[in-house]
Design a protein around this motif. Structure first.
Motif, PDB file in Angstrom:
ATOM      1  N   CYS A   1      35.812  45.525  59.077  1.00  0.00           N
ATOM      2  CA  CYS A   1      36.960  44.686  58.717  1.00  0.00           C
ATOM      3  C   CYS A   1      37.896  45.474  57.800  1.00  0.00           C
ATOM      4  O   CYS A   1      37.446  46.101  56.843  1.00  0.00           O
TER       5      CYS A   1
ATOM      6  N   ARG B   1      39.615  44.509  55.566  1.00  0.00           N
ATOM      7  CA  ARG B   1      39.653  43.935  54.208  1.00  0.00           C
ATOM      8  C   ARG B   1      38.444  44.351  53.376  1.00  0.00           C
ATOM      9  O   ARG B   1      38.209  43.808  52.299  1.00  0.00           O
TER      10      ARG B   1
ATOM     11  N   CYS C   1      40.469  39.660  50.750  1.00  0.00           N
ATOM     12  CA  CYS C   1      39.281  39.220  51.492  1.00  0.00           C
ATOM     13  C   CYS C   1      39.276  37.686  51.588  1.00  0.00           C
ATOM     14  O   CYS C   1      39.631  36.985  50.647  1.00  0.00           O
ATOM     15  N   LEU C   2      38.858  37.191  52.723  1.00  0.00           N
ATOM     16  CA  LEU C   2      38.927  35.751  52.979  1.00  0.00           C
ATOM     17  C   LEU C   2      37.615  35.026  52.677  1.00  0.00           C
ATOM     18  O   LEU C   2      37.486  33.837  52.922  1.00  0.00           O
ATOM     19  N   MET C   3      36.638  35.766  52.119  1.00  0.00           N
ATOM     20  CA  MET C   3      35.322  35.148  51.944  1.00  0.00           C
ATOM     21  C   MET C   3      35.276  34.122  50.820  1.00  0.00           C
ATOM     22  O   MET C   3      34.698  33.051  50.969  1.00  0.00           O
TER      23      MET C   3
HETATM   24  S1  SF4 Z   1      34.160  38.792  54.152  1.00  0.00           S
HETATM   25 FE1  SF4 Z   1      35.494  38.435  55.925  1.00  0.00          FE
HETATM   26  S2  SF4 Z   1      37.558  38.977  55.220  1.00  0.00           S
HETATM   27 FE2  SF4 Z   1      36.132  39.772  53.712  1.00  0.00          FE
HETATM   28  S3  SF4 Z   1      35.833  41.900  54.395  1.00  0.00           S
HETATM   29 FE3  SF4 Z   1      34.157  40.704  55.309  1.00  0.00          FE
HETATM   30  S4  SF4 Z   1      34.901  40.082  57.329  1.00  0.00           S
HETATM   31 FE4  SF4 Z   1      36.676  40.807  56.164  1.00  0.00          FE
END
Ligand code: SF4
Lengths: 484, 283
Positions: B157, B159, B177-179
């Motif tokens: 990813c 990100r 990051c979208l987490m």
């Molecule tokens: S948690 Fe999701 S947004 Fe963050 S780096 Fe991993 S895949 Fe990408």
């Protein structure tokens, strides 16, 4: 069914998205009555009840793997309406580009992969164009599918940049787009559009797009066809003339469009109704009739804002999972032809003059849209401004309503949402094919396809003529959306 | 029409051999077990009956997508059509064909899950079957081909640097990051989306929206809104696969305190505010 008529059940149909079955009453060598049935119920409107409003953006695109962005776009508009927000300019342009990519790819797929292969059938052996049509359009092995599929895949790379992926993106949000584009990415999109333009101009039209876009009537179309240049549209026009597809498949003569592709102060294609003359579209006059559909009768036809979806296993007189939407009690046709007739394109208006909608007019209107929309996409790309905002957010109210109306490739798509205590209380969807392939209503009026099939020659025992396929496919049906 | 019916009849009778039965879409058992919500056009027989009969004849059975693998989106909410997958009903083995189903070569239903599945996952699975090289050990615990299911969406990813420092996006279109805020499950989701890429150079994360774990059974009912991260005491509920919770908390706290200004500022912007600095090695 009258005593001297014979009933035949036709189905399944290949090269149609989803399940379709048609019951034909045949008398004196003709179709006396057609009953169009969607033999699948999916229950999305029930699934949506009780969900968080934003979850609709995950659920509704999954109604369909081919009209996925159209469903997202209608949902995003309904949620934006419910929240009282408007996306910033970049978000609006990105939404236009994403929807246009899907719509144009669908038009291309329909013409090359779904519609034209029917002319390669053995029924037509002996026609002067048959051998060339077999070579070019036969399903899977013809030269056209092998040329079109890679071109389409390349064009769909627009989606990788604009929307992350296709189908089932979450990039199209009520507040705009989640995918900010930087200038080098915009150049790559320009390059992809340029390649697609070249494909259309050399392979499909044998002419520049602007030459096609300005054809103003049937007579000019004939003049254009006689010019050298080749291309698959010319091949289709020759077939259309030979088989008289201009007089095949007339439906209702009412054409409806919700309008689409929002620009600064207008839509590229406006909303409206055409019935011999233009009139404004009254959304409040839409009702869904379930007299002949397997849903619990809630009495009178219902406006989608307050509609219900309660499937029942058995019901007298019912023959489809498709409801029967009506506009002020009337059957309307929707799709590319309707969109261009309502928008006032002179070729579209001329094609229906005198003999209403036809197989040829529906097919030509789709290809005309390829020539009209691609230049608009090029313009939208130049209007994007990296660095300016792409998306805004706004909390949805606990109690609110919204409606989202857009034009999918196949025609008018509407979503109606009611939010109560912060959850989806009701979510009703009317898809384009729900309009075109609807069953009869309480007054007994057949749906648009049912009308278009009535009167066609058909035998009670022998193989059915290819004309039935041409008429069915001329609407570019999407059955999975129909019975969401 | 008639030709299609004839062909399907021959598949049921065995007159035409079926190499691979591919099923798209959930198997609808409703209403009340009749299968009447999905009849195959042109006859009275429900689709689930056709599928049962042809599956018993086929050399291999492949579920294309999460709907035919586990039920998928169609099984969400009140599951109005009583939808299930070919050999799973959500996480539970069973589904239409039952947990013990095996094809003549001993393989269970092969679940090319995903909503949608990547086109390459389908073609590469079919190619491996045609080649005769797909064996039981090439499938994971849920019957998914390992060539895509043994990866995590998080792998590759773009990100990842934001993830390292827990520099998070706060609203859609942010670069972080979208987490932590926006529901991304890429650290737990089994798929190679950020290595294989979609439509040229895309993926959910590259498109700016959360991974919703669409290759896993039960993804359709996450128990929270898809695009927000559920938390307890500020800690995201879904921790990365194979990561002990205490370590996650400790590392997150440490990395947050070490976040470079560049990463922190870019995370909540929709375009780069600060570029990585350029260092000269020779003075
Ligand atoms: S948690 Fe999701 S947004 Fe963050 S780096 Fe991993 S895949 Fe990408």
């Amino acid at each position: 069914m009258s005593p001297e008529s014979t009933r035949r059940i036709v189905g399944p149909f290949n090269r149609v998205e989803g399940d379709l079955e048609i019951t034909l009453d045949i008398a004196e060598g003709r179709i006396a009555a057609a009953y169009v049935n969607s033999p699948l119920y999916r229950g999305f409107e029930q699934i949506l009840q009780g969900k968080m409003p934003a979850d609709a953006l995950v659920l509704v695109p999954r109604i369909c793997g081919i009209c996925s962005v159209a469903q997202s776009a209608a949902s995003a508009l309904a949620l934006a309406d419910a929240a009282g927000i408007e996306p910033p300019k970049n978000g609006r342009l990105a939404a236009n580009l994403t929807l246009a990519t899907e719509n144009l790819a669908d038009h291309l797929t329909h013409f090359y992969l779904f519609f034209m292969p029917d002319f390669a059938r053995a029924d037509y052996a002996g026609r002067p164009w048959h051998a060339a049509t077999v070579e070019r359009f036969r399903a899977t092995v013809g030269s056209a599918p092998n040329q079109v599929l890679p071109a389409r895949a390349r064009f769909m790379q627009m989606m990788g940049l604009l929307a992350g992926k296709w189908p089932h993106t979450l990039a199209v949000q009520p507040g705009g787009s989640t995918r900010p584009l930087q200038s080098s990415e915009i150049f790559r999109l320009h390059r992809t559009l340029r390649e697609f333009r070249e494909f259309l101009e050399t392979v499909t039209f044998g002419a520049r797009l602007d030459e096609v876009a300005v054809i103003a009537g049937r007579a000019q179309l004939d003049v254009w066809r006689a010019r050298p240049g080749g291309g698959d549209l010319r091949a289709f026009l020759a077939i259309a003339e030979d088989l008289d597809l201009w007089h095949l498949g007339r439906g209702t003569d009412r054409f409806m469009s919700y309008g689409c592709y929002r620009e600064e102060d207008r839509r590229l294609f406006p909303a409206g109704l055409w019935h011999g003359a233009a009139s404004a579209l009254d959304i409040a006059a839409i009702d869904e009739d379930i007299t002949h559909a397997w849903y619990a009768a809630a009495g009178l036809p219902q406006h989608p804002a307050t509609g219900s979806t309660l499937p029942v296993a058995e019901k007298d007189g019912a023959y489809s999972w498709c409801k029967a939407p009506r506009l002020a009690g009337q059957v309307v046709e929707t799709g590319a032809l309707a969109r261009q007739v309502v928008a006032g394109h002179p070729l579209a208006r001329d094609m229906i003059e005198g003999h209403g909608g036809s197989v040829a007019a529906r097919v030509v209107a789709r290809l005309l849209e390829l020539a009209l929309v691609l230049p608009a996409m090029e313009r939208w790309l130049t209007e994007l401004s990296p660095g300016e905002p792409w998306c805004i957010t706004a909390p949805t109210a606990e109690e609110t309503l919204g409606v989202g109306l857009i034009e999918a490739a196949r025609g008018s798509l509407g979503h109606w949402i009611t939010v109560r205590r912060g959850r989806i209380h009701n979510y009703q969807i009317i898809a384009p094919t729900t309009w075109n392939f609807s069953p009869r209503d309480a007054a007994g009026q057949p749906g648009a396809l049912e009308q278009a099939l009535a009167g066609l020659p058909a035998s009670a025992t022998k193989a059915l003529p290819a004309a039935i396929h041409h008429v069915v496919r001329s609407f570019d049906p999407c059955m999975v959306c129909t019975v969401h | 029409m008639d030709e299609a019916r004839d062909l399907i009849d021959q598949c049921v009778s065995g007159a035409t051999a079926v190499d691979v039965l591919c099923i798209e879409g959930s198997l609808l058992r409703g209403p009340r077990g009749t299968g009447g919500f999905h009849r195959f056009g042109g006859g009275a027989k429900p689709m689930i009956e056709w599928v049962r009969q042809i599956a018993a004849r086929a050399r291999h059975v492949v579920a294309i997508g999460s709907c035919s693998s586990w039920g998928g989106i169609t099984a969400a909410g009140i599951n109005p059509t009583d939808a299930c997958g070919l050999q799973y009903d959500g996480e539970a083995g069973g589904g239409l064909l039952g947990p013990d189903f095996r094809d003549p070569g001993g393989l269970p239903v092969i679940n090319v899950a995903g909503c949608p599945p990547h086109p390459d996952w389908i073609t590469e699975t079919l190619a491996a079957l045609a080649h005769g090289s797909l064996r039981a050990e090439h499938l994971d615990d849920y019957g998914r081909p390992r060539f895509f299911a043994d990866q995590l969406v998080h792998h590759g990813c773009p990100r990842n640097e934001y993830y390292e420092f827990k520099a998070s996006a706060h609203k859609p279109s942010d670069q972080g990051c979208l987490m932590e805020q926006l529901g991304c499950k890429g650290t737990q989701a089994h798929a190679d989306c950020n290595q294989r890429l979609w439509n040229g150079e895309g993926s959910c994360l590259r498109g700016g929206y959360a991974c919703i774990r669409c290759t896993d059974p039960g993804f359709e009912e996450p128990g929270h809104a898809f695009s927000t991260t559920p938390k307890i005491a500020g800690i995201p509920l879904g921790l990365p696969s194979d990561m002990p919770k205490a370590w996650f908390i400790a590392l997150a706290a440490l990395s947050k305190s070490a976040t470079p200004a560049r990463v922190r500022e870019n995370a909540t912007a929709d375009h780069m505010l600060r570029a990585p600095s350029v260092k000269r090695t020779k003075k």
